[in-house]
Design a protein around this motif. Structure first.
Motif, PDB file in Angstrom:
ATOM      1  N   ILE A 117       0.815  -1.209   0.000  1.00 50.55           N
ATOM      2  CA  ILE A 117       0.000   0.000   0.000  1.00 50.55           C
ATOM      3  C   ILE A 117       0.852   1.264   0.000  1.00 50.55           C
ATOM      4  N   HIS A 118       0.234   2.344  -0.518  1.00 53.52           N
ATOM      5  CA  HIS A 118       0.815   3.683  -0.412  1.00 53.52           C
ATOM      6  C   HIS A 118       0.659   4.147   1.027  1.00 53.52           C
ATOM      7  N   PRO A 119       1.490   4.940   1.613  1.00 51.46           N
ATOM      8  CA  PRO A 119       2.796   5.295   1.064  1.00 51.46           C
ATOM      9  C   PRO A 119       3.725   4.087   1.084  1.00 51.46           C
ATOM     10  N   ILE A 120       4.655   4.073   0.162  1.00 56.84           N
ATOM     11  CA  ILE A 120       5.534   2.920  -0.011  1.00 56.84           C
ATOM     12  C   ILE A 120       6.527   2.831   1.140  1.00 56.84           C
ATOM     13  N   ASP A 121       6.495   1.693   1.807  1.00 58.72           N
ATOM     14  CA  ASP A 121       7.497   1.400   2.831  1.00 58.72           C
ATOM     15  C   ASP A 121       8.640   0.661   2.126  1.00 58.72           C
ATOM     16  N   PRO A 122       9.859   1.221   2.121  1.00 57.91           N
ATOM     17  CA  PRO A 122      10.959   0.618   1.364  1.00 57.91           C
ATOM     18  C   PRO A 122      11.261  -0.828   1.752  1.00 57.91           C
ATOM     19  N   PHE A 123      11.198  -1.144   3.033  1.00 56.75           N
ATOM     20  CA  PHE A 123      11.518  -2.497   3.478  1.00 56.75           C
ATOM     21  C   PHE A 123      10.449  -3.496   3.045  1.00 56.75           C
ATOM     22  N   THR A 124       9.192  -3.103   3.174  1.00 56.56           N
ATOM     23  CA  THR A 124       8.098  -3.975   2.735  1.00 56.56           C
ATOM     24  C   THR A 124       8.178  -4.216   1.232  1.00 56.56           C
ATOM     25  N   LEU A 125       8.407  -3.157   0.472  1.00 58.64           N
ATOM     26  CA  LEU A 125       8.494  -3.303  -0.980  1.00 58.64           C
ATOM     27  C   LEU A 125       9.658  -4.201  -1.372  1.00 58.64           C
ATOM     28  N   ALA A 126      10.846  -3.948  -0.827  1.00 63.22           N
ATOM     29  CA  ALA A 126      12.024  -4.758  -1.172  1.00 63.22           C
ATOM     30  C   ALA A 126      11.821  -6.226  -0.787  1.00 63.22           C
ATOM     31  N   ASN A 127      11.254  -6.480   0.388  1.00 66.77           N
ATOM     32  CA  ASN A 127      11.020  -7.866   0.814  1.00 66.77           C
ATOM     33  C   ASN A 127       9.992  -8.562  -0.069  1.00 66.77           C
ATOM     34  N   THR A 128       8.945  -7.838  -0.444  1.00 63.74           N
ATOM     35  CA  THR A 128       7.915  -8.415  -1.311  1.00 63.74           C
ATOM     36  C   THR A 128       8.495  -8.737  -2.690  1.00 63.74           C
TER      37      THR A 128
END
Length: 141
Positions: A117-128
């Motif tokens: 989801i927005h706003p983008i959490d860098p750690f969540t995005l990278a892990n996903t």
């Protein structure tokens, strides 16, 4: 993948700030056990489709992961995701960025493999992204 290559991650959003935050979150590698990747950015649906048409040689699309902004305008990433899944043979995984946690059902409708989801959490995005790459053919390239 039959030959080793740098995985290509396609990023689509009409908002340059969203694209920049995605690129910054992914860095050069999303995890130590995965190869460095290349990122291709697109601000419009027609530009993305043109790229896919050029790179989809013999039904073998030269892309390994799509990250699509579900909040993009005038054409949202959810509709594009659904079209990709309908029209691209062996479509690479799709990660959708949605406006609200409650929009996860729309990501499922679009047949995306994952959503954040927005706003983008860098750690969540990278892990996903790392998890998607590990479970796709990218990990065996």
């Amino acid at each position: 993948m039959s030959s080793p290559h740098k995985p290509i991650i396609i990023v689509y959003s009409d908002d340059s700030a969203v694209r920049q935050s995605i690129v910054a979150a992914l860095g050069k590698k999303v995890a130590a056990d995965l190869p460095e990747h290349q990122i291709e950015e697109f601000a419009t649906g027609p530009a993305l489709r043109s790229y896919i048409d050029r790179k989809n040689v013999s039904g073998n699309l030269r892309a390994d992961l799509f990250i699509l902004d579900g909040e993009a305008v005038p054409e949202g990433g959810m509709g594009i995701a659904r079209q990709l899944k309908d029209e691209v043979f062996n479509c690479p995984p799709v990660l959708l960025i949605t406006g609200r946690r409650e929009d996860a059902w729309l990501a499922a409708w679009s047949r995306a493999e994952a959503s954040v989801i927005h706003p983008i959490d860098p750690f969540t995005l990278a892990n996903t992204v790392a998890n998607l790459m590990r479970t796709s053919a990218v990990a065996t390239a």
